[in-house]
Design a protein around this motif. Structure first.
Motif, PDB file in Angstrom:
ATOM      1  N   LEU A   1       0.828  -1.197   0.000  1.00 18.47           N
ATOM      2  CA  LEU A   1       0.000   0.000   0.000  1.00 18.47           C
ATOM      3  C   LEU A   1       0.865   1.251   0.000  1.00 18.47           C
ATOM      4  CD1 LEU A   1      -2.304  -1.309   2.820  1.00 18.47           C
ATOM      5  CD2 LEU A   1      -2.976  -1.060   0.441  1.00 18.47           C
ATOM      6  N   TYR A   2       0.412   2.261  -0.723  1.00 16.88           N
ATOM      7  CA  TYR A   2       1.092   3.555  -0.702  1.00 16.88           C
ATOM      8  C   TYR A   2       0.061   4.654  -0.833  1.00 16.88           C
ATOM      9  CZ  TYR A   2       0.600   4.062  -5.791  1.00 16.88           C
ATOM     10  OH  TYR A   2       0.101   4.197  -7.059  1.00 16.88           O
ATOM     11  N   CYS A   3       0.482   5.861  -0.575  1.00 18.26           N
ATOM     12  CA  CYS A   3      -0.369   7.046  -0.726  1.00 18.26           C
ATOM     13  C   CYS A   3       0.562   8.207  -1.003  1.00 18.26           C
ATOM     14  CB  CYS A   3      -1.252   7.243   0.513  1.00 18.26           C
ATOM     15  SG  CYS A   3      -0.333   7.355   2.060  1.00 18.26           S
ATOM     16  N   GLY A   4       0.440   9.288  -0.259  1.00 19.86           N
ATOM     17  CA  GLY A   4       1.346  10.407  -0.426  1.00 19.86           C
ATOM     18  C   GLY A   4       2.553  10.298   0.478  1.00 19.86           C
ATOM     19  N   GLY A   5       2.302   9.918   1.740  1.00 16.84           N
ATOM     20  CA  GLY A   5       3.378   9.835   2.704  1.00 16.84           C
ATOM     21  C   GLY A   5       3.202   8.741   3.737  1.00 16.84           C
ATOM     22  N   GLY A   6       2.383   7.743   3.458  1.00 19.06           N
ATOM     23  CA  GLY A   6       2.251   6.590   4.340  1.00 19.06           C
ATOM     24  C   GLY A   6       1.137   6.669   5.368  1.00 19.06           C
ATOM     25  N   ILE A   7       0.338   7.732   5.366  1.00 18.38           N
ATOM     26  CA  ILE A   7      -0.713   7.863   6.371  1.00 18.38           C
ATOM     27  C   ILE A   7      -2.005   7.206   5.901  1.00 18.38           C
ATOM     28  CG2 ILE A   7      -2.110   9.487   7.703  1.00 18.38           C
ATOM     29  CD1 ILE A   7       0.369  11.337   7.698  1.00 18.38           C
ATOM     30  N   SER A   8      -2.528   7.613   4.761  1.00 18.34           N
ATOM     31  CA  SER A   8      -3.751   6.971   4.248  1.00 18.34           C
ATOM     32  C   SER A   8      -3.520   5.488   3.980  1.00 18.34           C
ATOM     33  CB  SER A   8      -4.235   7.664   2.975  1.00 18.34           C
ATOM     34  OG  SER A   8      -4.712   8.957   3.269  1.00 18.34           O
ATOM     35  N   ALA A   9      -2.301   5.140   3.553  1.00 17.85           N
ATOM     36  CA  ALA A   9      -1.981   3.731   3.325  1.00 17.85           C
ATOM     37  C   ALA A   9      -2.124   2.925   4.614  1.00 17.85           C
ATOM     38  CB  ALA A   9      -0.562   3.593   2.772  1.00 17.85           C
ATOM     39  N   ALA A  10      -1.746   3.514   5.746  1.00 14.65           N
ATOM     40  CA  ALA A  10      -1.891   2.823   7.033  1.00 14.65           C
ATOM     41  C   ALA A  10      -3.362   2.642   7.389  1.00 14.65           C
ATOM     42  CB  ALA A  10      -1.162   3.589   8.132  1.00 14.65           C
ATOM     43  N   GLY A  11      -4.218   3.589   7.009  1.00 16.74           N
ATOM     44  CA  GLY A  11      -5.654   3.434   7.227  1.00 16.74           C
ATOM     45  C   GLY A  11      -6.211   2.282   6.409  1.00 16.74           C
ATOM     46  N   THR A  12      -5.788   2.175   5.170  1.00 18.79           N
ATOM     47  CA  THR A  12      -6.219   1.061   4.327  1.00 18.79           C
ATOM     48  C   THR A  12      -5.653  -0.256   4.868  1.00 18.79           C
ATOM     49  OG1 THR A  12      -6.378   2.530   2.421  1.00 18.79           O
ATOM     50  CG2 THR A  12      -6.250   0.172   1.956  1.00 18.79           C
ATOM     51  N   ALA A  13      -4.422  -0.224   5.356  1.00 18.17           N
ATOM     52  CA  ALA A  13      -3.822  -1.420   5.953  1.00 18.17           C
ATOM     53  C   ALA A  13      -4.631  -1.892   7.156  1.00 18.17           C
ATOM     54  CB  ALA A  13      -2.375  -1.141   6.362  1.00 18.17           C
ATOM     55  N   LEU A  14      -5.072  -0.958   7.982  1.00 26.83           N
ATOM     56  CA  LEU A  14      -5.895  -1.333   9.135  1.00 26.83           C
ATOM     57  C   LEU A  14      -7.174  -2.024   8.670  1.00 26.83           C
ATOM     58  CD1 LEU A  14      -6.813  -1.318  12.098  1.00 26.83           C
ATOM     59  CD2 LEU A  14      -7.645   1.017  11.723  1.00 26.83           C
ATOM     60  N   ALA A  15      -7.844  -1.431   7.691  1.00 29.72           N
ATOM     61  CA  ALA A  15      -9.091  -2.024   7.193  1.00 29.72           C
ATOM     62  C   ALA A  15      -8.858  -3.428   6.647  1.00 29.72           C
ATOM     63  CB  ALA A  15      -9.704  -1.126   6.123  1.00 29.72           C
ATOM     64  N   LEU A  16      -7.787  -3.619   5.901  1.00 33.41           N
ATOM     65  CA  LEU A  16      -7.504  -4.938   5.325  1.00 33.41           C
ATOM     66  C   LEU A  16      -7.128  -5.953   6.399  1.00 33.41           C
ATOM     67  CD1 LEU A  16      -5.608  -3.949   2.049  1.00 33.41           C
ATOM     68  CD2 LEU A  16      -8.023  -4.584   2.329  1.00 33.41           C
ATOM     69  N   THR A  17      -6.430  -5.516   7.448  1.00 36.00           N
ATOM     70  CA  THR A  17      -6.119  -6.456   8.526  1.00 36.00           C
ATOM     71  C   THR A  17      -7.383  -6.839   9.284  1.00 36.00           C
ATOM     72  OG1 THR A  17      -5.500  -4.690  10.074  1.00 36.00           O
ATOM     73  CG2 THR A  17      -3.728  -5.708   8.808  1.00 36.00           C
ATOM     74  N   LEU A  18      -8.348  -5.932   9.363  1.00 36.26           N
ATOM     75  CA  LEU A  18      -9.626  -6.283   9.989  1.00 36.26           C
ATOM     76  C   LEU A  18     -10.343  -7.371   9.199  1.00 36.26           C
ATOM     77  CD1 LEU A  18     -10.952  -2.747  11.017  1.00 36.26           C
ATOM     78  CD2 LEU A  18     -10.044  -4.537  12.527  1.00 36.26           C
ATOM     79  N   LEU A  19     -10.056  -7.436   7.911  1.00 33.43           N
ATOM     80  CA  LEU A  19     -10.636  -8.484   7.060  1.00 33.43           C
ATOM     81  C   LEU A  19      -9.825  -9.779   7.115  1.00 33.43           C
ATOM     82  CD1 LEU A  19     -11.598  -6.359   3.924  1.00 33.43           C
ATOM     83  CD2 LEU A  19     -13.151  -7.330   5.658  1.00 33.43           C
ATOM     84  N   GLY A  20      -8.750  -9.787   7.893  1.00 29.31           N
ATOM     85  CA  GLY A  20      -7.955 -10.997   8.055  1.00 29.31           C
ATOM     86  C   GLY A  20      -6.749 -11.104   7.146  1.00 29.31           C
ATOM     87  N   ARG A  21      -6.444 -10.077   6.373  1.00 29.80           N
ATOM     88  CA  ARG A  21      -5.260 -10.141   5.500  1.00 29.80           C
ATOM     89  C   ARG A  21      -4.012  -9.935   6.331  1.00 29.80           C
ATOM     90  NH1 ARG A  21      -6.353  -9.569  -0.526  1.00 29.80           N
ATOM     91  NH2 ARG A  21      -4.206 -10.252  -0.492  1.00 29.80           N
ATOM     92  N   ASP A  22      -3.006 -10.749   6.082  1.00 23.15           N
ATOM     93  CA  ASP A  22      -1.739 -10.590   6.791  1.00 23.15           C
ATOM     94  C   ASP A  22      -0.554 -10.466   5.831  1.00 23.15           C
ATOM     95  OD1 ASP A  22      -1.547 -13.165   5.865  1.00 23.15           O
ATOM     96  OD2 ASP A  22      -1.255 -14.084   7.823  1.00 23.15           O
ATOM     97  N   ASP A  23      -0.855 -10.233   4.570  1.00 29.25           N
ATOM     98  CA  ASP A  23       0.188 -10.121   3.542  1.00 29.25           C
ATOM     99  C   ASP A  23       0.362  -8.677   3.095  1.00 29.25           C
ATOM    100  OD1 ASP A  23      -2.281  -9.894   2.291  1.00 29.25           O
ATOM    101  OD2 ASP A  23      -1.657 -10.966   0.487  1.00 29.25           O
ATOM    102  N   ILE A  24       0.325  -7.755   4.047  1.00 30.27           N
ATOM    103  CA  ILE A  24       0.295  -6.327   3.740  1.00 30.27           C
ATOM    104  C   ILE A  24       1.596  -5.669   4.174  1.00 30.27           C
ATOM    105  CG2 ILE A  24      -0.901  -4.157   4.191  1.00 30.27           C
ATOM    106  CD1 ILE A  24      -3.333  -5.927   4.967  1.00 30.27           C
ATOM    107  N   ALA A  25       2.100  -4.776   3.324  1.00 32.72           N
ATOM    108  CA  ALA A  25       3.236  -3.915   3.653  1.00 32.72           C
ATOM    109  C   ALA A  25       2.874  -2.500   3.232  1.00 32.72           C
ATOM    110  CB  ALA A  25       4.499  -4.384   2.940  1.00 32.72           C
TER     111      ALA A  25
END
Length: 197
Positions: free
Chosen positions: A152-176
């Motif tokens: 995941l990427y965005c402008g500076g890693g902040i919105s990407a972390a929000g998307t990462a949180l949402a995906l981990t809530l769905l059970g994904r563990d293959d996220i960077a």
């Protein structure tokens, strides 16, 4: 517990940073506004530590780095070129992805080969993460058939972390998260960017 007053994106960033050193943390869904709307108390300044509502003691934590939660520019470039497996996902709003919106970055557009999954589109109007079935439907529409890892990427890693949180809530563990994001990528004229959807 982490929270913010801006829809949870910054709290998600703090959570990701803590997770990257193996410190467990949660995000208050809906942030400070949801807490206050529920009539929950706030303490600050001299009220903290007055003995009425002390937090339980927490044993010391030993940070343990988890480098697999971060991706660097070389890994992102290799995925973009197809030289390495993975799926690039841009967490910026649609206008940031397609390059139609003004930006603070050196150039507009998205990293070639990436998909669009805006972080704020995974929240409802109150800043809470979408209910599970709706969240899964939005993520699956973009990530169906995606190669692992998802970077995941965005402008500076902040919105990407929000998307990462949402995906981990769905059970994904293959996220960077590509922390440099477009702030780093767009500064290098040798790194390609694409316009449009």
């Amino acid at each position: 517990m982490t929270y913010d007053s801006g829809g949870g994106i910054r709290a998600a960033r703090l959570r990701w940073m803590l997770r990257a050193i193996s410190v467990p943390a949660a995000v208050l869904d809906g942030g400070l506004e949801a807490w206050q709307a529920a009539g929950r108390p706030l303490v600050s300044g001299d009220d903290i530590g007055d003995g009425t509502d002390r937090a339980p003691a927490v044993p010391p934590l030993t940070p343990f780095p988890r480098p697999e939660l971060w991706a660097g520019v070389e890994e992102v470039a290799a995925i973009s070129r197809g030289d390495r497996p993975g799926t690039l996902v841009c967490a910026l709003p649609a206008g940031g992805f397609d390059g139609s919106a003004p930006t603070r970055y050196s150039r507009r557009g998205h990293i070639p080969g990436s998909r669009s999954l805006p972080g704020r589109d995974l929240l409802d109007s109150a800043g809470r993460v979408l209910p599970g079935p709706e969240l899964a439907a939005r993520a699956d529409a973009v990530l169906h058939g995606a190669d692992s890892p998802v970077v995941l990427y965005c402008g500076g890693g902040i919105s990407a972390a929000g998307t990462a949180l949402a995906l981990t809530l769905l059970g994904r563990d293959d996220i960077a998260v590509y922390d440099g994001s477009l702030e780093e990528w767009s500064k290098d004229p040798a790194q390609p960017l694409e316009l449009g959807g």
